[in-house]
Design a protein around this motif. Structure first.
Motif, PDB file in Angstrom:
ATOM      1  N   GLN A   1       0.500   5.737   0.951  1.00  0.00           N
ATOM      2  CA  GLN A   1      -0.334   6.843   1.398  1.00  0.00           C
ATOM      3  C   GLN A   1      -0.711   7.658   0.173  1.00  0.00           C
ATOM      4  O   GLN A   1       0.118   7.880  -0.717  1.00  0.00           O
ATOM      5  CB  GLN A   1       0.424   7.709   2.404  1.00  0.00           C
ATOM      6  CG  GLN A   1      -0.410   8.839   2.966  1.00  0.00           C
ATOM      7  CD  GLN A   1       0.323   9.630   4.035  1.00  0.00           C
ATOM      8  OE1 GLN A   1       1.308   9.160   4.600  1.00  0.00           O
ATOM      9  NE2 GLN A   1      -0.165  10.826   4.307  1.00  0.00           N
ATOM     10  N   LYS A   2      -1.957   8.063   0.085  1.00  0.00           N
ATOM     11  CA  LYS A   2      -2.459   8.833  -1.055  1.00  0.00           C
ATOM     12  C   LYS A   2      -1.585  10.063  -1.267  1.00  0.00           C
ATOM     13  O   LYS A   2      -1.285  10.795  -0.322  1.00  0.00           O
ATOM     14  CB  LYS A   2      -3.903   9.251  -0.785  1.00  0.00           C
ATOM     15  CG  LYS A   2      -4.614   9.834  -1.964  1.00  0.00           C
ATOM     16  CD  LYS A   2      -6.060  10.066  -1.607  1.00  0.00           C
ATOM     17  CE  LYS A   2      -6.874  10.410  -2.813  1.00  0.00           C
ATOM     18  NZ  LYS A   2      -8.298  10.539  -2.469  1.00  0.00           N
ATOM     19  N   GLY A   3      -1.124  10.240  -2.522  1.00  0.00           N
ATOM     20  CA  GLY A   3      -0.298  11.392  -2.855  1.00  0.00           C
ATOM     21  C   GLY A   3       1.186  11.199  -2.608  1.00  0.00           C
ATOM     22  O   GLY A   3       1.978  12.088  -2.893  1.00  0.00           O
TER      23      GLY A   3
ATOM     24  N   TYR B   1      -4.198  12.322   9.283  1.00  0.00           N
ATOM     25  CA  TYR B   1      -4.251  11.643   7.986  1.00  0.00           C
ATOM     26  C   TYR B   1      -4.783  10.221   8.119  1.00  0.00           C
ATOM     27  O   TYR B   1      -4.921   9.510   7.139  1.00  0.00           O
ATOM     28  CB  TYR B   1      -2.853  11.583   7.347  1.00  0.00           C
ATOM     29  CG  TYR B   1      -2.325  12.927   6.966  1.00  0.00           C
ATOM     30  CD1 TYR B   1      -2.648  13.497   5.739  1.00  0.00           C
ATOM     31  CD2 TYR B   1      -1.507  13.644   7.831  1.00  0.00           C
ATOM     32  CE1 TYR B   1      -2.162  14.744   5.384  1.00  0.00           C
ATOM     33  CE2 TYR B   1      -1.015  14.882   7.489  1.00  0.00           C
ATOM     34  CZ  TYR B   1      -1.351  15.438   6.267  1.00  0.00           C
ATOM     35  OH  TYR B   1      -0.871  16.672   5.925  1.00  0.00           O
TER      36      TYR B   1
ATOM     37  N   VAL C   1      -3.977   3.818  -0.293  1.00  0.00           N
ATOM     38  CA  VAL C   1      -4.181   3.251  -1.625  1.00  0.00           C
ATOM     39  C   VAL C   1      -3.611   1.833  -1.616  1.00  0.00           C
ATOM     40  O   VAL C   1      -2.414   1.647  -1.393  1.00  0.00           O
ATOM     41  CB  VAL C   1      -3.469   4.100  -2.700  1.00  0.00           C
ATOM     42  CG1 VAL C   1      -3.634   3.475  -4.075  1.00  0.00           C
ATOM     43  CG2 VAL C   1      -3.968   5.537  -2.678  1.00  0.00           C
TER      44      VAL C   1
ATOM     45  N   TRP D   1       0.831  -1.200   0.000  1.00  0.00           N
ATOM     46  CA  TRP D   1       0.000   0.000   0.000  1.00  0.00           C
ATOM     47  C   TRP D   1       0.868   1.253   0.000  1.00  0.00           C
ATOM     48  O   TRP D   1       2.076   1.186   0.230  1.00  0.00           O
ATOM     49  CB  TRP D   1      -0.911   0.005   1.231  1.00  0.00           C
ATOM     50  CG  TRP D   1      -0.161   0.108   2.521  1.00  0.00           C
ATOM     51  CD1 TRP D   1       0.503  -0.905   3.171  1.00  0.00           C
ATOM     52  CD2 TRP D   1       0.076   1.282   3.286  1.00  0.00           C
ATOM     53  NE1 TRP D   1       1.107  -0.426   4.304  1.00  0.00           N
ATOM     54  CE2 TRP D   1       0.860   0.914   4.400  1.00  0.00           C
ATOM     55  CE3 TRP D   1      -0.304   2.608   3.157  1.00  0.00           C
ATOM     56  CZ2 TRP D   1       1.265   1.827   5.357  1.00  0.00           C
ATOM     57  CZ3 TRP D   1       0.090   3.525   4.113  1.00  0.00           C
ATOM     58  CH2 TRP D   1       0.866   3.124   5.200  1.00  0.00           C
TER      59      TRP D   1
ATOM     60  N   GLN E   1      -2.259  -1.402  -3.284  1.00  0.00           N
ATOM     61  CA  GLN E   1      -1.628  -1.754  -4.549  1.00  0.00           C
ATOM     62  C   GLN E   1      -1.702  -3.243  -4.819  1.00  0.00           C
ATOM     63  O   GLN E   1      -1.815  -3.666  -5.958  1.00  0.00           O
ATOM     64  CB  GLN E   1      -0.180  -1.269  -4.550  1.00  0.00           C
ATOM     65  CG  GLN E   1      -0.090   0.237  -4.450  1.00  0.00           C
ATOM     66  CD  GLN E   1       1.319   0.729  -4.217  1.00  0.00           C
ATOM     67  OE1 GLN E   1       2.197   0.001  -3.757  1.00  0.00           O
ATOM     68  NE2 GLN E   1       1.544   1.993  -4.524  1.00  0.00           N
TER      69      GLN E   1
ATOM     70  N   ARG F   1      -7.864  -1.004   4.502  1.00  0.00           N
ATOM     71  CA  ARG F   1      -7.500   0.417   4.450  1.00  0.00           C
ATOM     72  C   ARG F   1      -7.673   1.074   5.823  1.00  0.00           C
ATOM     73  O   ARG F   1      -6.833   1.862   6.253  1.00  0.00           O
ATOM     74  CB  ARG F   1      -8.338   1.154   3.395  1.00  0.00           C
ATOM     75  CG  ARG F   1      -7.846   0.932   1.976  1.00  0.00           C
ATOM     76  CD  ARG F   1      -8.420   1.929   0.990  1.00  0.00           C
ATOM     77  NE  ARG F   1      -9.873   1.944   0.962  1.00  0.00           N
ATOM     78  CZ  ARG F   1     -10.638   1.096   0.269  1.00  0.00           C
ATOM     79  NH1 ARG F   1     -10.080   0.153  -0.468  1.00  0.00           N
ATOM     80  NH2 ARG F   1     -11.951   1.193   0.303  1.00  0.00           N
TER      81      ARG F   1
ATOM     82  N   ASP G   1      -9.520   6.696   3.426  1.00  0.00           N
ATOM     83  CA  ASP G   1      -9.405   7.296   2.090  1.00  0.00           C
ATOM     84  C   ASP G   1      -7.976   7.707   1.748  1.00  0.00           C
ATOM     85  O   ASP G   1      -7.660   7.940   0.582  1.00  0.00           O
ATOM     86  CB  ASP G   1     -10.325   8.506   1.963  1.00  0.00           C
ATOM     87  CG  ASP G   1     -11.794   8.110   1.892  1.00  0.00           C
ATOM     88  OD1 ASP G   1     -12.071   6.915   1.610  1.00  0.00           O
ATOM     89  OD2 ASP G   1     -12.653   8.978   2.127  1.00  0.00           O
ATOM     90  N   ASN G   2      -7.104   7.809   2.750  1.00  0.00           N
ATOM     91  CA  ASN G   2      -5.711   8.176   2.510  1.00  0.00           C
ATOM     92  C   ASN G   2      -4.812   6.978   2.259  1.00  0.00           C
ATOM     93  O   ASN G   2      -3.601   7.127   2.134  1.00  0.00           O
ATOM     94  CB  ASN G   2      -5.163   8.994   3.689  1.00  0.00           C
ATOM     95  CG  ASN G   2      -5.705  10.405   3.681  1.00  0.00           C
ATOM     96  OD1 ASN G   2      -6.028  10.953   2.636  1.00  0.00           O
ATOM     97  ND2 ASN G   2      -5.819  10.993   4.856  1.00  0.00           N
TER      98      ASN G   2
END
Length: 142
Positions: free
Chosen positions: A18-20, A62, A69, A16, A71, A50, A66-67
């Motif tokens: 972290q978003k961004g 954070y 992702v 996984w 993989q 998640r 939703d933060n």
């Protein structure tokens, strides 16, 4: 769940990020079947993973699902609650079932069971990974 049924603990190797943020991490997450209202539903499983990862690994502010992702999510050994602990398939990364190319059927792959050295199925290459994943999730090491 009934009083006579014990919960099933299933381990997953989860990659996984972290978003961004481009840096990915790989963790082992253990899911209790009692936490699932719809066992076998990948969307519910991914939401649970998640949430677990956000709480454990993201900084305050954070730490929301939703933060995270996802993989890659790969089921691991379910013969013991923790991967590699007294597992007969530890030398195979906790995976009892595996794929080989079919010599008898062109364009197909064979799914083998290390437990009894039997063939579980012969599947078209296009569906072999999905079928292997289904077998691992359904049967695992039971």
């Amino acid at each position: 769940m009934s009083a006579t049924t014990t919960p099933l603990l299933t381990s997953y190797r989860v990659t996984w990020a972290q978003k961004g943020i481009d840096t990915s991490h790989t963790e082992v997450c253990i899911v209790d079947s009692d936490d699932m209202t719809r066992p076998g539903d990948p969307e519910q499983l991914h939401a649970l993973l998640r949430r677990m990862l956000a709480i454990r690994h993201l900084p305050i502010g954070y730490a929301v699902p939703d933060n995270v992702v996802l993989q890659d999510v790969a089921p691991l050994c379910n013969c013991e609650p923790y991967p590699g602990e007294n597992c007969a398939w530890a030398e195979h990364k906790g995976e009892r079932f595996y794929l080989t190319t079919s010599q008898a059927y062109a364009g197909s792959e064979v799914i083998h069971d290390r437990h009894n050295n039997r063939i579980v199925g012969i599947v078209s290459i296009g569906y072999s990974v999905k079928f292997l994943t289904m077998v691992r999730e359904e049967v695992g090491h039971q």
